[in-house]
Design an enzyme around this catalytic site. Structure first.
Site, PDB file in Angstrom:
ATOM      1  N   ASP A 103       0.841  -1.195   0.000  1.00 19.95           N
ATOM      2  CA  ASP A 103       0.000   0.000   0.000  1.00 19.95           C
ATOM      3  C   ASP A 103       0.886   1.258   0.000  1.00 19.95           C
ATOM      4  O   ASP A 103       2.046   1.208   0.412  1.00 19.95           O
ATOM      5  CB  ASP A 103      -0.880   0.033   1.253  1.00 19.95           C
TER       6      ASP A 103
HETATM    7  N1  URA Z   1      -1.305  -5.893   3.716  1.00 20.46           N
HETATM    8  C1  URA Z   1      -1.786  -4.629   3.761  1.00 20.46           C
HETATM    9  O1  URA Z   1      -2.837  -4.377   4.306  1.00 20.46           O
HETATM   10  N2  URA Z   1      -1.068  -3.669   3.179  1.00 20.46           N
HETATM   11  C2  URA Z   1       0.122  -3.879   2.570  1.00 20.46           C
HETATM   12  O2  URA Z   1       0.738  -2.941   2.065  1.00 20.46           O
HETATM   13  C3  URA Z   1       0.611  -5.196   2.535  1.00 20.46           C
HETATM   14  C4  URA Z   1      -0.121  -6.188   3.119  1.00 20.46           C
END
Ligand code: URA
Length: 239
Positions: A103
């Site tokens: 993310d």
């Molecule tokens: N899970 C998430 O919620 N975000 C990420 O960036 C990676 C795994």
């Protein structure tokens, strides 16, 4: 790519001529005699020799990036800086892409390459690549939490996650710290799992991806080429 195709492209003749070369035991991959013409090989990861002579390396590149928050895991984006924008100078070759996604607000380990098929192979569910994250949340992770994550969390939309391993570092009513290991890559998976438990993720960093471990000497936002040992890890994903 198949060994016979690679040798054909490298100028060792027609498919039949290449087959003969292989049958006459003149081709070695990482020191082993190549016995099948349909062997999957990668000259950027393996030492491929014909009659003892090393095949020219391909121009594939492999980087480990310590992704900072604020950049998106994409090749291009109209609004935000991307992880590829962090690759500079001569390293910025064509075809670079991140293997998997974090993310925008997540930090940590991301592999970047221009080896087209590799990402698909590494992310294929058959490999069950474990990913470990360091996580901070805004509430308590009580003694029931490891079993809750270990039993396979179900999201409200019915999606069921595979069992995850939660190791609580410390817990209080306002802030807790933990490591979590998952073997899937569902969208926002870690954040949603903790929400299902009843707390919100306030910080997330990926620490490992399969046998790759985030280099503690790699500052946030920096990247480096994979070492020879790390490139060896990639070989398990050739088939
Ligand atoms: N899970 C998430 O919620 N975000 C990420 O960036 C990676 C795994």
């Amino acid at each position: 790519m198949r060994l016979d195709k690679l040798l054909g492209q490298a100028g060792f003749g027609s498919r039949n001529q290449v087959k003969k070369l292989i049958r006459s035991q003149q081709v070695r991959v990482d020191g082993e005699l190549a016995l099948r013409d349909n062997l999957n090989v990668d000259p950027s990861l393996q030492d491929i020799r014909v009659s003892g002579k090393l095949l020219a390396h391909s121009t594939d590149v492999y980087f480990m990036l310590h992704k900072p928050a604020g950049v998106v895991s994409a090749v291009s984006d109209s609004q935000h800086q991307t992880v590829i924008d962090l690759i500079r100078g001569k390293d910025r070759v064509d075809g670079l892409y991140p293997i998997g996604r974090l993310d925008r607000d997540t930090e940590g380990l991301l592999l970047i390459t221009n080896n087209g098929p590799l990402g698909f192979r590494m992310l294929h569910p058959k490999h069950h690549v474990d990913k470990t994250y360091y996580v901070e949340v805004n509430g308590a992770l009580d003694s029931d939490a490891p079993a809750f994550f270990g039993n396979g969390i179900a999201f409200l939309d019915g999606t069921v996650c595979k069992p995850a391993k939660l190791e609580v570092i410390s817990s209080s009513d306002t802030q807790s710290y933990a490591h979590i290991t998952i073997s899937e890559g569902k969208f926002h998976q870690v954040k949603k799992m903790f929400l299902a438990y009843g707390v919100k993720v306030t910080y997330l960093r990926r620490e490992s991806f399969g046998d790759f471990v985030l280099d503690a000497n790699l500052p946030i936002g920096a990247y480096r080429e994979l070492t020879a040992d790390e490139k060896n890890i990639l070989k398990q994903y050739l088939d």
